[in-house]
Design a protein around this motif. Structure first.
Motif, PDB file in Angstrom:
ATOM      1  N   MET A 155       0.812  -1.214   0.000  1.00 44.16           N
ATOM      2  CA  MET A 155       0.000   0.000   0.000  1.00 44.16           C
ATOM      3  C   MET A 155       0.841   1.258   0.000  1.00 44.16           C
ATOM      4  O   MET A 155       1.967   1.271   0.503  1.00 44.16           O
ATOM      5  CB  MET A 155      -0.882   0.017   1.266  1.00 44.16           C
ATOM      6  CG  MET A 155      -1.766  -1.217   1.407  1.00 44.16           C
ATOM      7  SD  MET A 155      -2.598  -1.263   2.998  1.00 44.16           S
ATOM      8  CE  MET A 155      -1.226  -1.729   4.053  1.00 44.16           C
ATOM      9  N   ASN A 156       0.267   2.318  -0.574  1.00 48.34           N
ATOM     10  CA  ASN A 156       0.858   3.642  -0.376  1.00 48.34           C
ATOM     11  C   ASN A 156       0.460   4.151   1.005  1.00 48.34           C
ATOM     12  O   ASN A 156      -0.587   3.783   1.540  1.00 48.34           O
ATOM     13  CB  ASN A 156       0.406   4.616  -1.463  1.00 48.34           C
ATOM     14  CG  ASN A 156      -1.094   4.856  -1.453  1.00 48.34           C
ATOM     15  OD1 ASN A 156      -1.881   3.946  -1.270  1.00 48.34           O
ATOM     16  ND2 ASN A 156      -1.505   6.095  -1.667  1.00 48.34           N
ATOM     17  N   HIS A 157       1.321   4.979   1.592  1.00 50.66           N
ATOM     18  CA  HIS A 157       1.119   5.385   2.994  1.00 50.66           C
ATOM     19  C   HIS A 157       0.761   6.870   3.051  1.00 50.66           C
ATOM     20  O   HIS A 157       1.626   7.738   2.959  1.00 50.66           O
ATOM     21  CB  HIS A 157       2.389   5.123   3.797  1.00 50.66           C
ATOM     22  CG  HIS A 157       2.142   4.923   5.261  1.00 50.66           C
ATOM     23  ND1 HIS A 157       0.883   4.980   5.827  1.00 50.66           N
ATOM     24  CD2 HIS A 157       2.989   4.666   6.293  1.00 50.66           C
ATOM     25  CE1 HIS A 157       0.972   4.759   7.130  1.00 50.66           C
ATOM     26  NE2 HIS A 157       2.240   4.574   7.434  1.00 50.66           N
ATOM     27  N   ARG A 158      -0.541   7.150   3.210  1.00 53.01           N
ATOM     28  CA  ARG A 158      -1.020   8.526   3.247  1.00 53.01           C
ATOM     29  C   ARG A 158      -1.272   9.018   4.668  1.00 53.01           C
ATOM     30  O   ARG A 158      -1.098  10.201   4.959  1.00 53.01           O
ATOM     31  CB  ARG A 158      -2.329   8.622   2.450  1.00 53.01           C
ATOM     32  CG  ARG A 158      -2.189   8.383   0.971  1.00 53.01           C
ATOM     33  CD  ARG A 158      -1.712   9.630   0.264  1.00 53.01           C
ATOM     34  NE  ARG A 158      -2.773  10.641   0.192  1.00 53.01           N
ATOM     35  CZ  ARG A 158      -2.572  11.938   0.133  1.00 53.01           C
ATOM     36  NH1 ARG A 158      -1.350  12.409   0.158  1.00 53.01           N
ATOM     37  NH2 ARG A 158      -3.576  12.781   0.065  1.00 53.01           N
ATOM     38  N   SER A 159      -1.733   8.121   5.528  1.00 53.03           N
ATOM     39  CA  SER A 159      -2.156   8.540   6.860  1.00 53.03           C
ATOM     40  C   SER A 159      -2.064   7.348   7.794  1.00 53.03           C
ATOM     41  O   SER A 159      -2.036   6.184   7.353  1.00 53.03           O
ATOM     42  CB  SER A 159      -3.599   9.068   6.805  1.00 53.03           C
ATOM     43  OG  SER A 159      -4.161   9.199   8.090  1.00 53.03           O
ATOM     44  N   ASN A 160      -2.041   7.625   9.103  1.00 53.90           N
ATOM     45  CA  ASN A 160      -2.121   6.528  10.068  1.00 53.90           C
ATOM     46  C   ASN A 160      -3.487   5.854  10.041  1.00 53.90           C
ATOM     47  O   ASN A 160      -3.647   4.759  10.582  1.00 53.90           O
ATOM     48  CB  ASN A 160      -1.805   7.041  11.477  1.00 53.90           C
ATOM     49  CG  ASN A 160      -0.320   7.309  11.671  1.00 53.90           C
ATOM     50  OD1 ASN A 160       0.521   6.480  11.341  1.00 53.90           O
ATOM     51  ND2 ASN A 160       0.011   8.473  12.206  1.00 53.90           N
ATOM     52  N   VAL A 274      -2.552  -1.958  -3.196  1.00 48.90           N
ATOM     53  CA  VAL A 274      -3.684  -1.270  -2.575  1.00 48.90           C
ATOM     54  C   VAL A 274      -3.379   0.225  -2.590  1.00 48.90           C
ATOM     55  O   VAL A 274      -2.354   0.662  -2.056  1.00 48.90           O
ATOM     56  CB  VAL A 274      -3.923  -1.750  -1.130  1.00 48.90           C
ATOM     57  CG1 VAL A 274      -5.133  -1.043  -0.526  1.00 48.90           C
ATOM     58  CG2 VAL A 274      -4.118  -3.259  -1.091  1.00 48.90           C
ATOM     59  N   ALA A 275      -4.255   1.000  -3.213  1.00 47.17           N
ATOM     60  CA  ALA A 275      -4.069   2.450  -3.320  1.00 47.17           C
ATOM     61  C   ALA A 275      -5.115   3.160  -2.477  1.00 47.17           C
ATOM     62  O   ALA A 275      -6.309   2.851  -2.580  1.00 47.17           O
ATOM     63  CB  ALA A 275      -4.167   2.895  -4.775  1.00 47.17           C
ATOM     64  N   LEU A 276      -4.658   4.083  -1.633  1.00 44.13           N
ATOM     65  CA  LEU A 276      -5.557   4.829  -0.759  1.00 44.13           C
ATOM     66  C   LEU A 276      -5.456   6.321  -1.051  1.00 44.13           C
ATOM     67  O   LEU A 276      -4.407   6.818  -1.442  1.00 44.13           O
ATOM     68  CB  LEU A 276      -5.211   4.596   0.721  1.00 44.13           C
ATOM     69  CG  LEU A 276      -5.189   3.163   1.234  1.00 44.13           C
ATOM     70  CD1 LEU A 276      -3.773   2.627   1.261  1.00 44.13           C
ATOM     71  CD2 LEU A 276      -5.798   3.078   2.621  1.00 44.13           C
ATOM     72  N   ASN A 277      -6.575   7.019  -0.839  1.00 51.53           N
ATOM     73  CA  ASN A 277      -6.564   8.465  -0.954  1.00 51.53           C
ATOM     74  C   ASN A 277      -7.668   9.039  -0.072  1.00 51.53           C
ATOM     75  O   ASN A 277      -8.637   8.344   0.250  1.00 51.53           O
ATOM     76  CB  ASN A 277      -6.737   8.924  -2.398  1.00 51.53           C
ATOM     77  CG  ASN A 277      -6.070  10.267  -2.647  1.00 51.53           C
ATOM     78  OD1 ASN A 277      -5.526  10.895  -1.735  1.00 51.53           O
ATOM     79  ND2 ASN A 277      -6.107  10.719  -3.890  1.00 51.53           N
ATOM     80  N   TYR A 278      -7.493  10.299   0.306  1.00 52.44           N
ATOM     81  CA  TYR A 278      -8.414  10.958   1.235  1.00 52.44           C
ATOM     82  C   TYR A 278      -8.734  12.361   0.752  1.00 52.44           C
ATOM     83  O   TYR A 278      -7.906  13.030   0.128  1.00 52.44           O
ATOM     84  CB  TYR A 278      -7.786  11.080   2.633  1.00 52.44           C
ATOM     85  CG  TYR A 278      -7.380   9.787   3.281  1.00 52.44           C
ATOM     86  CD1 TYR A 278      -8.219   9.148   4.194  1.00 52.44           C
ATOM     87  CD2 TYR A 278      -6.149   9.200   2.998  1.00 52.44           C
ATOM     88  CE1 TYR A 278      -7.837   7.968   4.809  1.00 52.44           C
ATOM     89  CE2 TYR A 278      -5.764   8.016   3.599  1.00 52.44           C
ATOM     90  CZ  TYR A 278      -6.615   7.403   4.507  1.00 52.44           C
ATOM     91  OH  TYR A 278      -6.233   6.227   5.106  1.00 52.44           O
ATOM     92  N   ASP A 279      -9.940  12.809   1.066  1.00 52.11           N
ATOM     93  CA  ASP A 279     -10.286  14.222   0.910  1.00 52.11           C
ATOM     94  C   ASP A 279      -9.663  15.070   2.013  1.00 52.11           C
ATOM     95  O   ASP A 279      -9.453  16.272   1.831  1.00 52.11           O
ATOM     96  CB  ASP A 279     -11.810  14.404   0.947  1.00 52.11           C
ATOM     97  CG  ASP A 279     -12.445  14.243  -0.429  1.00 52.11           C
ATOM     98  OD1 ASP A 279     -11.752  14.458  -1.435  1.00 52.11           O
ATOM     99  OD2 ASP A 279     -13.642  13.892  -0.492  1.00 52.11           O
ATOM    100  N   TRP A 280      -9.396  14.433   3.127  1.00 53.30           N
ATOM    101  CA  TRP A 280      -8.859  15.179   4.277  1.00 53.30           C
ATOM    102  C   TRP A 280      -7.977  14.229   5.081  1.00 53.30           C
ATOM    103  O   TRP A 280      -8.475  13.327   5.756  1.00 53.30           O
ATOM    104  CB  TRP A 280     -10.008  15.707   5.138  1.00 53.30           C
ATOM    105  CG  TRP A 280      -9.612  16.636   6.258  1.00 53.30           C
ATOM    106  CD1 TRP A 280      -8.407  16.726   6.884  1.00 53.30           C
ATOM    107  CD2 TRP A 280     -10.450  17.614   6.890  1.00 53.30           C
ATOM    108  NE1 TRP A 280      -8.425  17.673   7.857  1.00 53.30           N
ATOM    109  CE2 TRP A 280      -9.685  18.247   7.888  1.00 53.30           C
ATOM    110  CE3 TRP A 280     -11.770  18.004   6.725  1.00 53.30           C
ATOM    111  CZ2 TRP A 280     -10.195  19.240   8.705  1.00 53.30           C
ATOM    112  CZ3 TRP A 280     -12.287  18.997   7.536  1.00 53.30           C
ATOM    113  CH2 TRP A 280     -11.504  19.612   8.514  1.00 53.30           C
ATOM    114  N   VAL A 281      -6.679  14.403   4.977  1.00 55.29           N
ATOM    115  CA  VAL A 281      -5.727  13.612   5.765  1.00 55.29           C
ATOM    116  C   VAL A 281      -5.597  14.274   7.131  1.00 55.29           C
ATOM    117  O   VAL A 281      -5.273  15.467   7.223  1.00 55.29           O
ATOM    118  CB  VAL A 281      -4.359  13.532   5.065  1.00 55.29           C
ATOM    119  CG1 VAL A 281      -3.338  12.822   5.950  1.00 55.29           C
ATOM    120  CG2 VAL A 281      -4.491  12.807   3.728  1.00 55.29           C
TER     121      VAL A 281
END
Length: 500
Positions: A155-160, A274-281
């Motif tokens: 996975m990419n690591h965007r947030s905890n 696994v790719a993750l993304n957020y509107d608000w990290v």
């Protein structure tokens, strides 16, 4: 033999206490352990019928037994001897160091803690904070994976929150085992994390003995079929973009996997991007501050964190709580280590005959790992979800201030030009996605709205860039054929002070 014996009361109590302890340790406790062990095994058997990939016996091994198995591993034994000779210390001292490393690494997995508490807590927390969306690039391929292969989610690591989201969304597949850093070695969080099957790693350690113990554990876990999850970037993204992969853990997995399909004892390793993304990290300001400072030291005071939690709780009690936009997870096309290695051998002339060696640097294993890491990051990048806020941030930085209607038009035009990119939102209308992006950006002070005009705030361009970077690799670098509109204006033409 029949004479009476007088004893002080305290001595009688002590004798009875010792007798009770002896009876319990020799008769009662083993029976109780056997009783609960049988109940636990039946519960795990019922649980396995609901999982796509049953819990592996490796995870259910007693922690003490796994530690013993690890420290008496032949490779670890050789590393202990080398460490003792290099440091000029007795081997028994080096052995105790290896034991401490093993106790630090080996988790104490509890099916009850994972499926009874962690999954429910992850589901509640994820849906309380975000509108969660799940997507697949090739769901059929995921269902047809070799049941004997070791599954590794990459996975990419965007947030905890990544840990929480993927644990929740992969709950029906299997129990995941994460590698977590030093931040989680805080009591009682450490106990809970170990019970959930995670293992601690010292990311910056250069100690050869520690690395050999960790390598041995990864080998046993991979060959034991334990389902794992890892972040090849090795840490949170500081600028929002995908970072270069670190090869440490991935190399251990490649060394442990079997690239020879003819080996009946070998076990293939299948990587699932696994790719993750957020509107608000949630940590975005902390991460961008660390990027500005040029060091991976996150300065987050507990008082500030508690104040934010209490504020959100107050908004919820007052009926004014809004979730933090969308959080999306895309499962990419799986990649077999055997198939990838075979392709590398045929196309690049890679000699895989020596991949079983444990060379410290160079050699075919390192070359294979480097190529594999590049391919996995490429697959993760292609699968990154395009969400309303990152897309709107990219457009505002690219075209400057614009009206809400122009933002809608730009999103629609990009949707037509790039049909493979999915903009995750809760209806079929892209105008809804634009409105969601506008609400979050204005509420956070990243843009100001003057009548119908959205203007990027100069002091917050860094944060806008952070979100835009998460999807920039998917978007065209050209002018997109959109041109300037009457509704668009450059950010420099309009003053927009930052909100306090």
């Amino acid at each position: 033999m029949t004479r009476s014996v007088e004893l002080p009361l305290w001595l009688l109590v002590l004798i009875l206490l010792f007798a009770a302890v002896t009876f319990a340790s020799h008769f009662l406790f083993p029976s109780v352990r056997w009783f609960f062990r049988r109940r636990f095994e039946r519960a795990v058997a019922r649980l396995n019928t609901r999982l796509e990939r049953p819990i592996e016996p490796f995870k259910l091994t007693r922690r003490y037994d796994m530690i013993q198995r690890l420290i008496y591993d032949p490779e670890v034994a050789r590393a202990i001897a080398r460490h003792a000779a290099a440091e000029g210390i007795p081997e028994n001292v080096a052995f105790e160091q290896a034991r401490r490393y093993a106790r630090e690494i080996v988790p104490s997995f509890s099916a009850f803690a994972y499926f009874g508490f962690a999954i429910r807590a992850a589901r509640w927390l994820s849906n309380a904070i975000y509108r969660v969306r799940l997507g697949y690039q090739d769901e059929a391929a995921l269902r047809q994976l070799d049941p004997n292969a070791t599954l590794v989610f990459v996975m990419n690591h965007r947030s905890n929150m990544d840990y929480v989201l993927v644990t929740y969304l992969a709950a029906r597949r299997s129990a995941l085992s994460y590698a977590v850093g030093e931040w989680a070695r805080v009591w009682p969080l450490s106990r809970l994390i170990k019970a959930m099957g995670a293992y601690f790693i010292r990311r910056k350690s250069r100690n050869d003995l520690y690395r050999r113990v960790l390598s041995a554990y990864m080998r046993l876990a991979t060959q034991g079929g334990a389902t794992q999850a890892m972040f090849p970037e090795g840490g949170l993204s500081l600028d929002g973009a995908l970072a270069e992969p670190k090869l440490g853990l991935l190399k251990y997995i490649v060394e442990a996997g079997s690239v020879d399909a003819a080996d009946p004892q070998g076990r293939d390793v299948v990587f699932v991007p696994v790719a993750l993304n957020y509107d608000w990290v949630l940590e975005d300001t902390i991460l961008t501050s660390a990027a500005r400072a040029g060091e991976r030291r996150f300065k987050a005071r507990i008082g500030v964190i508690m104040a934010r939690i209490l504020r959100q709780l107050w908004l919820w009690m007052a009926g004014r709580y809004h979730r933090f936009g969308y959080a999306a997870v895309n499962f990419g096309a799986p990649l077999s280590l055997r198939e990838f290695a075979k392709g590398q051998q045929e196309n690049g002339g890679l000699d895989l005959r020596d991949t079983a060696s444990r060379e410290p640097a160079g050699g075919p294993t390192l070359a294979l790992t480097t190529a594999l890491a590049t391919e996995l990051m490429s697959r993760i990048g292609v699968a990154v979800p395009v969400l309303p806020v990152p897309l709107a941030a990219w457009l505002l930085l690219r075209h400057g201030a614009m009206r809400v209607e122009a933002l809608d038009q730009h999103m629609a035009a990009m949707r037509k030009q790039m049909p493979s990119i999915v903009v995750h939102h809760h209806s079929a209308s892209l105008a809804t996605a634009a409105e969601e992006a506008r609400r979050i950006l204005v509420m956070r002070g990243l843009v100001t709205q003057k009548e119908e005009l959205l203007v990027p705030v100069q002091a917050k361009l860094e944060l806008l860039g952070y979100y835009a970077n998460s999807v920039a690799h998917l978007l065209s670098e050209g002018p997109l054929g959109l041109g300037a509109t009457d509704d668009a204006a450059t950010a420099s033409e309009i003053s927009a002070p930052a909100k306090s």
